[in-house]
Design a protein around this motif. Structure first.
Motif, PDB file in Angstrom:
ATOM      1  N   ASN A 186       0.844  -1.187   0.000  1.00 41.90           N
ATOM      2  CA  ASN A 186       0.000   0.000   0.000  1.00 41.90           C
ATOM      3  C   ASN A 186       0.879   1.237   0.000  1.00 41.90           C
ATOM      4  OD1 ASN A 186      -1.903   2.002   0.412  1.00 41.90           O
ATOM      5  ND2 ASN A 186      -3.031   0.880   1.984  1.00 41.90           N
ATOM      6  N   GLN A 187       0.796   2.008  -1.060  1.00 41.33           N
ATOM      7  CA  GLN A 187       1.545   3.259  -1.184  1.00 41.33           C
ATOM      8  C   GLN A 187       3.032   3.076  -0.874  1.00 41.33           C
ATOM      9  OE1 GLN A 187      -0.634   6.100   1.241  1.00 41.33           O
ATOM     10  NE2 GLN A 187      -2.032   6.529  -0.442  1.00 41.33           N
ATOM     11  N   GLY A 188       3.619   2.025  -1.503  1.00 36.73           N
ATOM     12  CA  GLY A 188       5.057   1.788  -1.374  1.00 36.73           C
ATOM     13  C   GLY A 188       5.485   1.059  -0.119  1.00 36.73           C
ATOM     14  N   MET A 189       4.540   0.737   0.763  1.00 30.65           N
ATOM     15  CA  MET A 189       4.866  -0.006   1.981  1.00 30.65           C
ATOM     16  C   MET A 189       4.430  -1.462   1.809  1.00 30.65           C
ATOM     17  SD  MET A 189       6.088  -0.038   5.113  1.00 30.65           S
ATOM     18  CE  MET A 189       6.078   1.552   5.942  1.00 30.65           C
ATOM     19  N   LYS A 190       5.398  -2.378   1.821  1.00 25.05           N
ATOM     20  CA  LYS A 190       5.107  -3.800   1.699  1.00 25.05           C
ATOM     21  C   LYS A 190       4.943  -4.404   3.096  1.00 25.05           C
ATOM     22  CE  LYS A 190       6.777  -8.106  -0.338  1.00 25.05           C
ATOM     23  NZ  LYS A 190       7.903  -8.821  -0.986  1.00 25.05           N
ATOM     24  N   MET A 191       3.859  -5.154   3.287  1.00 22.80           N
ATOM     25  CA  MET A 191       3.572  -5.710   4.600  1.00 22.80           C
ATOM     26  C   MET A 191       3.335  -7.216   4.500  1.00 22.80           C
ATOM     27  SD  MET A 191       0.828  -4.188   7.331  1.00 22.80           S
ATOM     28  CE  MET A 191       1.520  -2.553   7.223  1.00 22.80           C
ATOM     29  N   THR A 192       4.007  -7.984   5.335  1.00 21.41           N
ATOM     30  CA  THR A 192       3.810  -9.431   5.428  1.00 21.41           C
ATOM     31  C   THR A 192       3.230  -9.739   6.800  1.00 21.41           C
ATOM     32  OG1 THR A 192       5.710  -9.806   3.980  1.00 21.41           O
ATOM     33  CG2 THR A 192       4.921 -11.680   5.254  1.00 21.41           C
ATOM     34  N   MET A 193       2.035 -10.337   6.830  1.00 17.98           N
ATOM     35  CA  MET A 193       1.363 -10.617   8.097  1.00 17.98           C
ATOM     36  C   MET A 193       1.233 -12.123   8.305  1.00 17.98           C
ATOM     37  SD  MET A 193       0.818  -7.618   9.299  1.00 17.98           S
ATOM     38  CE  MET A 193      -0.336  -7.932  10.638  1.00 17.98           C
ATOM     39  N   ASN A 194       1.522 -12.573   9.535  1.00 16.37           N
ATOM     40  CA  ASN A 194       1.405 -13.982   9.905  1.00 16.37           C
ATOM     41  C   ASN A 194       0.308 -14.132  10.962  1.00 16.37           C
ATOM     42  OD1 ASN A 194       3.907 -14.636   8.402  1.00 16.37           O
ATOM     43  ND2 ASN A 194       4.877 -13.468  10.037  1.00 16.37           N
ATOM     44  N   TYR A 195      -0.600 -15.085  10.741  1.00 18.54           N
ATOM     45  CA  TYR A 195      -1.710 -15.315  11.664  1.00 18.54           C
ATOM     46  C   TYR A 195      -1.670 -16.763  12.156  1.00 18.54           C
ATOM     47  CZ  TYR A 195      -3.443 -11.131   9.289  1.00 18.54           C
ATOM     48  OH  TYR A 195      -3.564  -9.875   8.753  1.00 18.54           O
ATOM     49  N   THR A 196      -1.823 -16.951  13.476  1.00 20.14           N
ATOM     50  CA  THR A 196      -1.855 -18.292  14.064  1.00 20.14           C
ATOM     51  C   THR A 196      -3.062 -18.388  14.989  1.00 20.14           C
ATOM     52  OG1 THR A 196       0.563 -18.437  14.004  1.00 20.14           O
ATOM     53  CG2 THR A 196      -0.584 -20.007  15.416  1.00 20.14           C
ATOM     54  N   VAL A 197      -3.853 -19.449  14.826  1.00 24.70           N
ATOM     55  CA  VAL A 197      -5.048 -19.638  15.671  1.00 24.70           C
ATOM     56  C   VAL A 197      -4.614 -20.104  17.052  1.00 24.70           C
ATOM     57  CG1 VAL A 197      -7.242 -20.860  15.927  1.00 24.70           C
ATOM     58  CG2 VAL A 197      -6.436 -20.220  13.640  1.00 24.70           C
ATOM     59  N   SER A 198      -4.905 -19.289  18.069  1.00 26.78           N
ATOM     60  CA  SER A 198      -4.527 -19.672  19.435  1.00 26.78           C
ATOM     61  C   SER A 198      -5.687 -20.311  20.202  1.00 26.78           C
ATOM     62  CB  SER A 198      -3.989 -18.463  20.212  1.00 26.78           C
ATOM     63  OG  SER A 198      -4.944 -17.428  20.259  1.00 26.78           O
ATOM     64  N   SER A 199      -6.934 -19.989  19.833  1.00 23.40           N
ATOM     65  CA  SER A 199      -8.084 -20.629  20.492  1.00 23.40           C
ATOM     66  C   SER A 199      -9.340 -20.492  19.641  1.00 23.40           C
ATOM     67  CB  SER A 199      -8.330 -20.038  21.886  1.00 23.40           C
ATOM     68  OG  SER A 199      -8.861 -18.729  21.789  1.00 23.40           O
ATOM     69  N   ILE A 200     -10.250 -21.451  19.824  1.00 23.73           N
ATOM     70  CA  ILE A 200     -11.586 -21.407  19.220  1.00 23.73           C
ATOM     71  C   ILE A 200     -12.565 -21.754  20.328  1.00 23.73           C
ATOM     72  CG2 ILE A 200     -13.149 -22.359  17.471  1.00 23.73           C
ATOM     73  CD1 ILE A 200     -10.677 -23.133  15.811  1.00 23.73           C
ATOM     74  N   ALA A 201     -13.368 -20.779  20.732  1.00 25.55           N
ATOM     75  CA  ALA A 201     -14.308 -21.004  21.842  1.00 25.55           C
ATOM     76  C   ALA A 201     -15.415 -19.966  21.811  1.00 25.55           C
ATOM     77  CB  ALA A 201     -13.563 -20.933  23.187  1.00 25.55           C
ATOM     78  N   GLY A 202     -16.616 -20.385  22.164  1.00 26.00           N
ATOM     79  CA  GLY A 202     -17.735 -19.449  22.295  1.00 26.00           C
ATOM     80  C   GLY A 202     -18.061 -18.687  21.032  1.00 26.00           C
ATOM     81  N   GLY A 203     -17.889 -19.345  19.876  1.00 24.24           N
ATOM     82  CA  GLY A 203     -18.190 -18.687  18.610  1.00 24.24           C
ATOM     83  C   GLY A 203     -17.160 -17.659  18.174  1.00 24.24           C
ATOM     84  N   VAL A 204     -15.970 -17.709  18.808  1.00 17.65           N
ATOM     85  CA  VAL A 204     -14.920 -16.732  18.512  1.00 17.65           C
ATOM     86  C   VAL A 204     -13.600 -17.441  18.224  1.00 17.65           C
ATOM     87  CG1 VAL A 204     -13.496 -14.888  19.512  1.00 17.65           C
ATOM     88  CG2 VAL A 204     -15.962 -14.870  19.865  1.00 17.65           C
ATOM     89  N   VAL A 205     -12.905 -16.987  17.184  1.00 17.09           N
ATOM     90  CA  VAL A 205     -11.550 -17.464  16.886  1.00 17.09           C
ATOM     91  C   VAL A 205     -10.568 -16.382  17.312  1.00 17.09           C
ATOM     92  CG1 VAL A 205      -9.922 -18.080  15.055  1.00 17.09           C
ATOM     93  CG2 VAL A 205     -12.276 -18.904  14.942  1.00 17.09           C
ATOM     94  N   THR A 206      -9.576 -16.751  18.121  1.00 11.48           N
ATOM     95  CA  THR A 206      -8.541 -15.801  18.543  1.00 11.48           C
ATOM     96  C   THR A 206      -7.254 -16.086  17.772  1.00 11.48           C
ATOM     97  OG1 THR A 206      -9.511 -15.655  20.749  1.00 11.48           O
ATOM     98  CG2 THR A 206      -7.272 -14.854  20.507  1.00 11.48           C
ATOM     99  N   LEU A 207      -6.691 -15.030  17.203  1.00 11.84           N
ATOM    100  CA  LEU A 207      -5.468 -15.155  16.414  1.00 11.84           C
ATOM    101  C   LEU A 207      -4.316 -14.422  17.080  1.00 11.84           C
ATOM    102  CD1 LEU A 207      -6.833 -14.262  12.838  1.00 11.84           C
ATOM    103  CD2 LEU A 207      -6.610 -16.551  13.824  1.00 11.84           C
TER     104      LEU A 207
END
Length: 231
Positions: free
Chosen positions: A155-176
């Motif tokens: 975005n506008q010359g800024m390159k971004m690499t994002m890493n996501y890891t699932v730490s929990s799944i509970a109560g209809g919610v995923v936490t990353l």
């Protein structure tokens, strides 16, 4: 042994859905000063087709305190001209056009941004609103605890690499757990934080990230908190 829960993360919007997005940012530039800012934005889902989702967003309120060179500049969009000092009125002239602009976004169901258009077009605003929308690119396959994936965008010359890891799944919610790297003309940096996703809607309800950037020999640290609530 209990079966491990796996979920397919997808945006699940209905035409007419409306959301309130609140972004709180704090940035420190050491002796150079810093910035505290709170921005609220309204978002409406205008179209839901087989392939993508279209939304319209508009900034509804801005509160900002900026420290620079031993001077503090403040602005609050809820205050009238009489309540703002000279610097506040100058900032108002910059923010008012942004608050009048409509942001048109087209996304696919995995959260990938296909197109963004501002009317009227205002330089620099696209980067600010994209950060506020807090979009996450979801993987094609189902995820369970321990699953991870990576997304890249520029975005506008800024390159971004994002890493996501699932730490929990509970109560209809995923936490990353979130981590990332960024690089561009302004400098290089790292990101870390946490995000919670509502499985039923695919909305990133709460996100907190810490960012460290090194630019021109200066260290910039910041935190961003984004909350999305359905209206």
């Amino acid at each position: 042994a209990t079966a491990q829960e796996s979920v397919l993360l997808r945006l699940n919007y209905t035409k007419g859905d409306s959301f309130l997005v609140t972004t709180e940012s704090n940035q420190s530039r050491g002796t150079q000063g810093g910035l505290n800012m709170k921005m609220t934005m309204g978002m409406i889902v205008t179209e839901v087709s087989e392939d993508n989702i279209k939304t319209e967003s508009q900034i509804t309120a801005v509160v900002m305190d900026m420290m620079q060179g031993g001077m503090t500049m403040s602005y609050d969009s809820d205050k009238n001209d009489e309540e703002l000092d000279q610097m506040g009125q100058m900032l108002k002239s910059q923010f008012e056009p942004m608050m009048e602009a409509i942001i048109y976004n087209t996304l696919d169901y995995q959260g990938n941004m296909i197109d963004t258009k501002l009317d009227p077009a205002i330089p620099g605003m696209e980067q600010m609103t994209n950060r506020a929308m807090n979009a996450i690119n979801y993987p094609k396959e189902k995820v369970s605890v321990g699953s991870s994936w990576t997304s890249e965008n520029e975005n506008q010359g800024m390159k971004m690499t994002m890493n996501y890891t699932v730490s929990s799944i509970a109560g209809g919610v995923v936490t990353l757990d979130v981590s990332g790297d960024m690089s561009g003309a302004v400098g290089t940096g790292t990101i870390k934080g946490k995000t919670t996703i509502d499985i039923s809607t695919g909305i990133s309800k709460n996100s907190e990230t810490e960012m460290t950037i090194t630019a021109q020999g200066m260290n910039i640290t910041g935190t961003t908190k984004v909350t999305v609530s359905k209206m």
